[in-house]
Write a protein that holds these residues in place. Structure first.
Motif, PDB file in Angstrom:
ATOM      1  N   GLN A  91       0.819  -1.203   0.000  1.00 19.39           N
ATOM      2  CA  GLN A  91       0.000   0.000   0.000  1.00 19.39           C
ATOM      3  C   GLN A  91       0.862   1.266   0.000  1.00 19.39           C
ATOM      4  O   GLN A  91       0.539   2.239  -0.680  1.00 19.39           O
ATOM      5  CB  GLN A  91      -0.950  -0.003   1.205  1.00 19.39           C
ATOM      6  N   VAL A  92       1.959   1.253   0.741  1.00 17.38           N
ATOM      7  CA  VAL A  92       2.846   2.413   0.778  1.00 17.38           C
ATOM      8  C   VAL A  92       3.490   2.629  -0.587  1.00 17.38           C
ATOM      9  O   VAL A  92       3.571   3.759  -1.084  1.00 17.38           O
ATOM     10  CB  VAL A  92       3.917   2.253   1.892  1.00 17.38           C
ATOM     11  N   VAL A  93       3.943   1.558  -1.224  1.00 19.91           N
ATOM     12  CA  VAL A  93       4.530   1.669  -2.566  1.00 19.91           C
ATOM     13  C   VAL A  93       3.488   2.172  -3.551  1.00 19.91           C
ATOM     14  O   VAL A  93       3.781   2.998  -4.426  1.00 19.91           O
ATOM     15  CB  VAL A  93       5.125   0.314  -3.009  1.00 19.91           C
ATOM     16  N   SER A  94       2.269   1.731  -3.410  1.00 22.68           N
ATOM     17  CA  SER A  94       1.195   2.176  -4.294  1.00 22.68           C
ATOM     18  C   SER A  94       0.955   3.683  -4.143  1.00 22.68           C
ATOM     19  O   SER A  94       0.797   4.399  -5.140  1.00 22.68           O
ATOM     20  CB  SER A  94      -0.073   1.401  -3.975  1.00 22.68           C
ATOM     21  N   ILE A  95       0.947   4.168  -2.926  1.00 21.75           N
ATOM     22  CA  ILE A  95       0.745   5.604  -2.696  1.00 21.75           C
ATOM     23  C   ILE A  95       1.938   6.411  -3.192  1.00 21.75           C
ATOM     24  O   ILE A  95       1.773   7.469  -3.809  1.00 21.75           O
ATOM     25  CB  ILE A  95       0.472   5.871  -1.202  1.00 21.75           C
ATOM     26  N   LEU A  96       3.141   5.917  -2.944  1.00 15.72           N
ATOM     27  CA  LEU A  96       4.333   6.637  -3.401  1.00 15.72           C
ATOM     28  C   LEU A  96       4.427   6.683  -4.924  1.00 15.72           C
ATOM     29  O   LEU A  96       4.973   7.632  -5.485  1.00 15.72           O
ATOM     30  CB  LEU A  96       5.597   6.005  -2.817  1.00 15.72           C
ATOM     31  N   TRP A 108       2.713   9.118 -16.257  1.00 14.66           N
ATOM     32  CA  TRP A 108       1.467   8.357 -16.262  1.00 14.66           C
ATOM     33  C   TRP A 108       1.727   6.905 -16.664  1.00 14.66           C
ATOM     34  O   TRP A 108       1.150   5.980 -16.095  1.00 14.66           O
ATOM     35  CB  TRP A 108       0.451   8.985 -17.207  1.00 14.66           C
ATOM     36  N   LEU A 109       2.583   6.717 -17.656  1.00 12.71           N
ATOM     37  CA  LEU A 109       2.931   5.365 -18.074  1.00 12.71           C
ATOM     38  C   LEU A 109       3.688   4.620 -16.970  1.00 12.71           C
ATOM     39  O   LEU A 109       3.434   3.441 -16.715  1.00 12.71           O
ATOM     40  CB  LEU A 109       3.769   5.397 -19.349  1.00 12.71           C
ATOM     41  N   ALA A 110       4.614   5.325 -16.315  1.00 15.47           N
ATOM     42  CA  ALA A 110       5.366   4.712 -15.220  1.00 15.47           C
ATOM     43  C   ALA A 110       4.427   4.341 -14.074  1.00 15.47           C
ATOM     44  O   ALA A 110       4.574   3.276 -13.457  1.00 15.47           O
ATOM     45  CB  ALA A 110       6.465   5.647 -14.738  1.00 15.47           C
ATOM     46  N   TYR A 111       3.453   5.204 -13.793  1.00 15.83           N
ATOM     47  CA  TYR A 111       2.480   4.897 -12.748  1.00 15.83           C
ATOM     48  C   TYR A 111       1.666   3.662 -13.119  1.00 15.83           C
ATOM     49  O   TYR A 111       1.399   2.806 -12.268  1.00 15.83           O
ATOM     50  CB  TYR A 111       1.540   6.082 -12.495  1.00 15.83           C
ATOM     51  N   ALA A 112       1.274   3.552 -14.387  1.00 14.02           N
ATOM     52  CA  ALA A 112       0.499   2.394 -14.830  1.00 14.02           C
ATOM     53  C   ALA A 112       1.313   1.108 -14.653  1.00 14.02           C
ATOM     54  O   ALA A 112       0.786   0.092 -14.196  1.00 14.02           O
ATOM     55  CB  ALA A 112       0.074   2.564 -16.278  1.00 14.02           C
ATOM     56  N   VAL A 113       2.600   1.171 -14.984  1.00 14.22           N
ATOM     57  CA  VAL A 113       3.463  -0.003 -14.809  1.00 14.22           C
ATOM     58  C   VAL A 113       3.574  -0.354 -13.327  1.00 14.22           C
ATOM     59  O   VAL A 113       3.480  -1.524 -12.936  1.00 14.22           O
ATOM     60  CB  VAL A 113       4.854   0.255 -15.443  1.00 14.22           C
TER      61      VAL A 113
END
Length: 147
Positions: A91-96, A108-113
């Protein structure tokens, strides 16, 4: 040439261990098998694992709410606490990773990955609980927080 007592493989006289299975050929060293430092299953009681599997699954299924529910109902289970920590790391990695959205297009692409990676790790964690294992998740084991 010697035959391995464990698997029957033909080995050189100069080697001490079988090159096929790793068993000792001289009989002086007991065969230990492979050791996985990221597998912590042996540290937990089998009774604890069997009784608290459902509580250990909840953080992977429900995210933050599941983490809170499991922490409230943990019942001094080290197995549940271990998986709560793993889910909390996810969850922390997801928020970061949301910070990546600041940069247009590439961010945005990096976030999707990152989101796909976190989703796959969540599935892996869930199935580890289903099988009664306590292994560190592949990418998260390199992160030092929440040890």
């Amino acid at each position: 040439m010697k035959n391995c007592p464990n698997c029957g493989n033909l080995c050189d006289d100069a080697v001490a261990f079988c090159n096929a299975c790793g068993a000792p050929l001289n009989g002086n060293v007991p065969y230990q098998g492979a050791f996985d430092p990221s597998d912590h299953t042996a540290e937990f009681d089998a009774n604890d694992i069997s009784q608290n599997k459902v509580l250990a699954m909840i953080p992977y299924l429900m995210g933050w709410i599941g983490i809170i529910i499991s922490l409230l109902a943990v019942n001094n289970s080290a197995y549940v606490a271990y998986h709560v920590k793993q889910a909390l790391k996810l969850q922390v990695v997801s928020i970061l990773s949301i910070v990546l959205c600041i940069v247009p297009i590439l961010g945005w692409l990096a976030y999707a990955v990152c989101a796909v990676i976190v989703f796959v790790l969540t599935i892996m964690g869930f199935f580890q609980v289903c099988s009664g294992k306590a292994k560190e998740l592949p990418i998260l084991k390199k992160l030092a927080f929440l040890k």
